[in-house]
Design a protein around this motif. Sequence first.
Motif, short mmCIF file in Angstrom:
data_model
loop_
_atom_site.label_atom_id
_atom_site.label_comp_id
_atom_site.label_asym_id
_atom_site.label_seq_id
_atom_site.Cartn_x
_atom_site.Cartn_y
_atom_site.Cartn_z
N GLY A 1 -4.34 11.92 -3.53
CA GLY A 1 -5.24 11.46 -2.63
C GLY A 1 -4.73 12.79 -1.44
N GLU B 1 0.51 5.58 1.48
CA GLU B 1 -0.57 6.53 2.61
C GLU B 1 -0.22 8.10 1.94
N THR B 2 -1.16 8.81 2.05
CA THR B 2 -1.43 9.76 1.86
C THR B 2 -0.40 10.93 2.89
N THR C 1 -1.02 8.35 -6.58
CA THR C 1 -2.43 8.40 -5.91
C THR C 1 -1.67 8.97 -4.37
N ARG D 1 -3.81 8.13 5.00
CA ARG D 1 -5.12 7.03 4.53
C ARG D 1 -4.15 6.21 3.44
N ARG D 2 -5.15 5.18 2.89
CA ARG D 2 -4.09 4.01 2.72
C ARG D 2 -4.89 3.54 1.37
N ARG D 3 -3.92 3.28 0.16
CA ARG D 3 -5.16 3.25 -0.96
C ARG D 3 -3.50 1.83 -1.15
N TYR D 4 -4.74 -0.13 -1.09
CA TYR D 4 -3.42 -0.89 -1.24
C TYR D 4 -3.19 -1.19 -2.64
N TYR E 1 1.11 -1.81 -0.14
CA TYR E 1 -0.23 -0.10 0.06
C TYR E 1 0.99 1.70 -0.10
#
Length: 224
Positions: free
Chosen positions: A145, A111-112, A141, A116-119, A109
């Motif tokens: 993000g 992180e912003t 992202t 916040r995470r995007r996987y 992932y």
Amino acid sequence: YSQIEPRILAHLSRDTRLIQAFQNDEDIHAATAAGIFGVSEKDVTSAQRAAAKTVNFGVIYGQSAYGLSIQLEIPVGEAQRYIENFYATYPGIAKFKEKVLQAAKKNGYVETIMGRRRYFPDLAKAAAAVRANIERMAFNTVFQGSAADIIKKAMIDLDHSLRDSKSSARMILQVHDELIFEVPNREAEKLKQLVVEKMESAAQLDVPLKVDIGIGPNWAEAKS
């Protein structure tokens, strides 16, 4: 917000030259053009600045030399030189990008700025052609993000302030990095000051957040 994603890039990458440019309120696209084309900033042409602007945002979006060549209508080799010169001008960005992608492969992932995470679970084992696309999405992202984090924080702060002040102004729409308000003429200047204050203080970065305000009878006619 004015150039929020490049400002986030400066903050996260800790690139000295990019941070300096924003702290000194330089024309960031002219500064990049000077590095790409090997000229002084005062000698940058409008065409060179326009090309540099495309490169600045293209790097954030993970654009390839081929994609850049299509957009600028130049040979792929020339586009590749632009990208290489960009990273030579801002060496901290290349190091940061490598750090982000290595962490994404290890952790699955990104992180912003606000956590916040995007996987991206398939990044480490993806085939080369697929992996390049996933890497572009992962790197992008971080910035899109983080920009979303910051403007959402500003919206919450503004909503609280408007409620507390019993203002007649209403926040009616978010469009990417813009907020649109409906406000009586008598409150417009007061709201303008509040919006700048809350948007520019929504996050503490190594470079200043900058906000441009327009006022008018509708969105299309709003003038700063």
